[in-house]
Each structure stands twice: as C-alpha cells, then as structure tokens.
Design an enzyme around this catalytic site. Structure first.
Site, PDB file in Angstrom:
ATOM      1  N   CYS A   4       0.844  -1.208   0.000  1.00 46.62           N
ATOM      2  CA  CYS A   4       0.000   0.000   0.000  1.00 46.62           C
ATOM      3  C   CYS A   4       0.876   1.253   0.000  1.00 46.62           C
ATOM      4  O   CYS A   4       1.724   1.435   0.876  1.00 46.62           O
ATOM      5  CB  CYS A   4      -0.925  -0.005   1.222  1.00 46.62           C
ATOM      6  SG  CYS A   4      -1.814   1.546   1.429  1.00 46.62           S
ATOM      7  N   CYS A   7       0.545   3.321   3.201  1.00 51.40           N
ATOM      8  CA  CYS A   7       1.209   2.657   4.333  1.00 51.40           C
ATOM      9  C   CYS A   7       2.717   2.892   4.260  1.00 51.40           C
ATOM     10  O   CYS A   7       3.368   3.120   5.286  1.00 51.40           O
ATOM     11  CB  CYS A   7       0.910   1.157   4.327  1.00 51.40           C
ATOM     12  SG  CYS A   7      -0.731   0.724   4.933  1.00 51.40           S
ATOM     13  N   ASP A  30      -0.435  16.641  -1.122  1.00 51.92           N
ATOM     14  CA  ASP A  30      -0.719  15.816  -2.298  1.00 51.92           C
ATOM     15  C   ASP A  30       0.341  16.077  -3.364  1.00 51.92           C
ATOM     16  O   ASP A  30       0.738  17.215  -3.589  1.00 51.92           O
ATOM     17  CB  ASP A  30      -2.122  16.131  -2.829  1.00 51.92           C
ATOM     18  CG  ASP A  30      -2.623  15.066  -3.782  1.00 51.92           C
ATOM     19  OD1 ASP A  30      -3.579  14.349  -3.404  1.00 51.92           O
ATOM     20  OD2 ASP A  30      -2.075  14.933  -4.897  1.00 51.92           O
ATOM     21  N   HIS A  46      -3.720   0.683   8.308  1.00 49.93           N
ATOM     22  CA  HIS A  46      -4.340   0.476   6.994  1.00 49.93           C
ATOM     23  C   HIS A  46      -5.837   0.227   7.119  1.00 49.93           C
ATOM     24  O   HIS A  46      -6.287  -0.704   7.781  1.00 49.93           O
ATOM     25  CB  HIS A  46      -3.697  -0.696   6.255  1.00 49.93           C
ATOM     26  CG  HIS A  46      -4.262  -0.851   4.870  1.00 49.93           C
ATOM     27  ND1 HIS A  46      -3.854  -0.060   3.820  1.00 49.93           N
ATOM     28  CD2 HIS A  46      -5.245  -1.641   4.391  1.00 49.93           C
ATOM     29  CE1 HIS A  46      -4.543  -0.374   2.742  1.00 49.93           C
ATOM     30  NE2 HIS A  46      -5.405  -1.339   3.056  1.00 49.93           N
ATOM     31  N   ASN A  87     -12.876  10.292  -1.369  1.00 48.83           N
ATOM     32  CA  ASN A  87     -13.369   9.459  -2.462  1.00 48.83           C
ATOM     33  C   ASN A  87     -13.396   8.004  -2.009  1.00 48.83           C
ATOM     34  O   ASN A  87     -12.459   7.535  -1.368  1.00 48.83           O
ATOM     35  CB  ASN A  87     -12.458   9.611  -3.683  1.00 48.83           C
ATOM     36  CG  ASN A  87     -12.442  11.029  -4.210  1.00 48.83           C
ATOM     37  OD1 ASN A  87     -13.479  11.684  -4.259  1.00 48.83           O
ATOM     38  ND2 ASN A  87     -11.270  11.513  -4.583  1.00 48.83           N
ATOM     39  N   THR A  95      -8.241   6.393  -6.104  1.00 50.77           N
ATOM     40  CA  THR A  95      -7.096   5.761  -6.779  1.00 50.77           C
ATOM     41  C   THR A  95      -6.156   5.074  -5.814  1.00 50.77           C
ATOM     42  O   THR A  95      -5.380   4.213  -6.224  1.00 50.77           O
ATOM     43  CB  THR A  95      -6.305   6.806  -7.591  1.00 50.77           C
ATOM     44  OG1 THR A  95      -5.850   7.839  -6.716  1.00 50.77           O
ATOM     45  CG2 THR A  95      -7.163   7.401  -8.704  1.00 50.77           C
ATOM     46  N   HIS A  98      -6.454   3.298   0.450  1.00 54.57           N
ATOM     47  CA  HIS A  98      -6.137   3.502   1.872  1.00 54.57           C
ATOM     48  C   HIS A  98      -6.934   4.741   2.264  1.00 54.57           C
ATOM     49  O   HIS A  98      -6.766   5.804   1.642  1.00 54.57           O
ATOM     50  CB  HIS A  98      -4.627   3.711   2.051  1.00 54.57           C
ATOM     51  CG  HIS A  98      -4.167   3.924   3.467  1.00 54.57           C
ATOM     52  ND1 HIS A  98      -3.164   3.142   4.048  1.00 54.57           N
ATOM     53  CD2 HIS A  98      -4.540   4.816   4.415  1.00 54.57           C
ATOM     54  CE1 HIS A  98      -2.960   3.561   5.292  1.00 54.57           C
ATOM     55  NE2 HIS A  98      -3.774   4.593   5.536  1.00 54.57           N
ATOM     56  N   HIS A 100      -8.504   8.060   3.161  1.00 60.03           N
ATOM     57  CA  HIS A 100      -7.853   9.376   3.267  1.00 60.03           C
ATOM     58  C   HIS A 100      -8.858  10.483   3.053  1.00 60.03           C
ATOM     59  O   HIS A 100      -9.852  10.328   2.344  1.00 60.03           O
ATOM     60  CB  HIS A 100      -6.692   9.516   2.279  1.00 60.03           C
ATOM     61  CG  HIS A 100      -7.038   9.214   0.850  1.00 60.03           C
ATOM     62  ND1 HIS A 100      -7.145   7.933   0.368  1.00 60.03           N
ATOM     63  CD2 HIS A 100      -7.294  10.033  -0.205  1.00 60.03           C
ATOM     64  CE1 HIS A 100      -7.459   7.971  -0.922  1.00 60.03           C
ATOM     65  NE2 HIS A 100      -7.559   9.241  -1.289  1.00 60.03           N
TER      66      HIS A 100
HETATM   67  P1  AMP Z   1      -7.849   9.494  -4.442  1.00 55.48           P
HETATM   68  O1  AMP Z   1      -7.839   9.631  -5.923  1.00 55.48           O
HETATM   69  O2  AMP Z   1      -9.023  10.111  -3.761  1.00 55.48           O
HETATM   70  O3  AMP Z   1      -7.645   8.030  -4.034  1.00 55.48           O
HETATM   71  O4  AMP Z   1      -6.615  10.311  -3.903  1.00 55.48           O
HETATM   72  C1  AMP Z   1      -5.313   9.844  -3.962  1.00 55.48           C
HETATM   73  C2  AMP Z   1      -4.415  11.049  -3.991  1.00 55.48           C
HETATM   74  O5  AMP Z   1      -3.100  10.619  -3.708  1.00 55.48           O
HETATM   75  C3  AMP Z   1      -4.355  11.767  -5.341  1.00 55.48           C
HETATM   76  O6  AMP Z   1      -4.812  13.107  -5.176  1.00 55.48           O
HETATM   77  C4  AMP Z   1      -2.879  11.697  -5.728  1.00 55.48           C
HETATM   78  O7  AMP Z   1      -2.406  12.872  -6.343  1.00 55.48           O
HETATM   79  C5  AMP Z   1      -2.219  11.474  -4.371  1.00 55.48           C
HETATM   80  N1  AMP Z   1      -0.922  10.816  -4.403  1.00 55.48           N
HETATM   81  C6  AMP Z   1      -0.569   9.729  -5.123  1.00 55.48           C
HETATM   82  N2  AMP Z   1       0.706   9.386  -4.855  1.00 55.48           N
HETATM   83  C7  AMP Z   1       1.161  10.280  -3.946  1.00 55.48           C
HETATM   84  C8  AMP Z   1       2.392  10.465  -3.276  1.00 55.48           C
HETATM   85  N3  AMP Z   1       3.460   9.658  -3.473  1.00 55.48           N
HETATM   86  N4  AMP Z   1       2.525  11.505  -2.415  1.00 55.48           N
HETATM   87  C9  AMP Z   1       1.471  12.350  -2.198  1.00 55.48           C
HETATM   88  N5  AMP Z   1       0.271  12.209  -2.792  1.00 55.48           N
HETATM   89  C10 AMP Z   1       0.126  11.202  -3.660  1.00 55.48           C
END
Ligand code: AMP
Length: 114
Positions: A4, A7, A30, A46, A87, A95, A98, A100
């Site tokens: 993850c 994680c 982000d 997690h 989301n 996406t 985990h 958030h």
């Molecule tokens: P969601 O699409 O709601 O699952 O949000 C996941 C978020 O994680 C997205 O806004 C991505 O830009 C962000 N994200 C993905 N990888 C990373 C990372 N390594 N560091 C910080 N944010 C990330």
C-alpha cells in the site's frame, strides 16, 4: 499492508511533505495538488476505505476528521474556508485504496461537487 502506497508513506519508506502527525494520523501534501492547499490526511493503520471502516472505532474516525480540521487551521484556511473530500470506490475515482481525506483550500471552489 505491504504493497500500500500510503502505508509506505506512513512508515517513512516513501518520502512525503509532512504537514501534521500524531500517534494515529499523518497529513502530507498531495503530489498533484488540485488547489493551492491540498493535503491528504490518513490513518497510519491500513483501512481500505469507508466500506472497510466499520471495524474502526468511532473515536478513531472522529480523530481523523478532527485532524483534517487541525490541518485546515494550520494552513490558515479557517477564515477563507476549505473543503474536505473523501473518495470511496471506482465511481468516486478513488485511486489509492487507503482511507484518506483531501483538505482543499486557498481558492474559491466550484459550486458543484460532482
Ligand atoms: P484518491 O484519488 O481520492 O484516491 O486520492 C489519492 C491522492 O493521492 C491523489 O490526489 C494523488 O495525487 C495522491 N498521491 C498519489 N501518490 C502520492 C504520493 N506519493 N505523495 C502524495 N500524494 C500522492
């Protein structure tokens, strides 16, 4: 969970720009911000998403939400306002599986939420 992304960020195995941390939660910027302030707040434990949160205590979930408000205050968003988004699942474009919260602020946002 071993594979993850969040994680690994919580464990410090993948770098992040930390905004806030306590025993239970981590908040970091982000990587692809959609507003001048875009911070993710995650439980260190997690949890896949809200569908998986039924096993979490009310206190833990309230703590997560309170941390989002703390982040908004730290980022100077109390007067101007901010949006908290979470989301859950494919239709919502989750996406990272985990749990958030997105804390978004620093601009006037669109009235539509979907
Ligand atoms: P969601 O699409 O709601 O699952 O949000 C996941 C978020 O994680 C997205 O806004 C991505 O830009 C962000 N994200 C993905 N990888 C990373 C990372 N390594 N560091 C910080 N944010 C990330």
């Amino acid at each position: 969970m071993n594979d993850c992304l969040f994680c690994k960020i919580a464990a410090g195995e993948i770098p992040s720009t930390k905004v806030y941390e306590d025993d239970e939660v981590l908040a970091f910027r982000d990587i692809a911000p959609q507003a001048p302030t875009h911070v993710l707040v995650i439980p260190k434990k997690h949890v896949s998403g809200w569908y998986d949160a039924k096993d979490e205590s009310d206190a833990a979930l309230a703590h997560l939400m309170r941390a989002a408000a703390t982040v908004a205050r730290m980022e100077g968003l109390v007067e101007s306002g901010f949006r908290v988004v979470s989301n859950c699942g494919p239709d919502a474009q989750q996406t990272v599986p985990h749990l958030h919260l997105h804390v978004l602020g620093g601009k006037a946002m669109a009235g539509e939420m979907a």
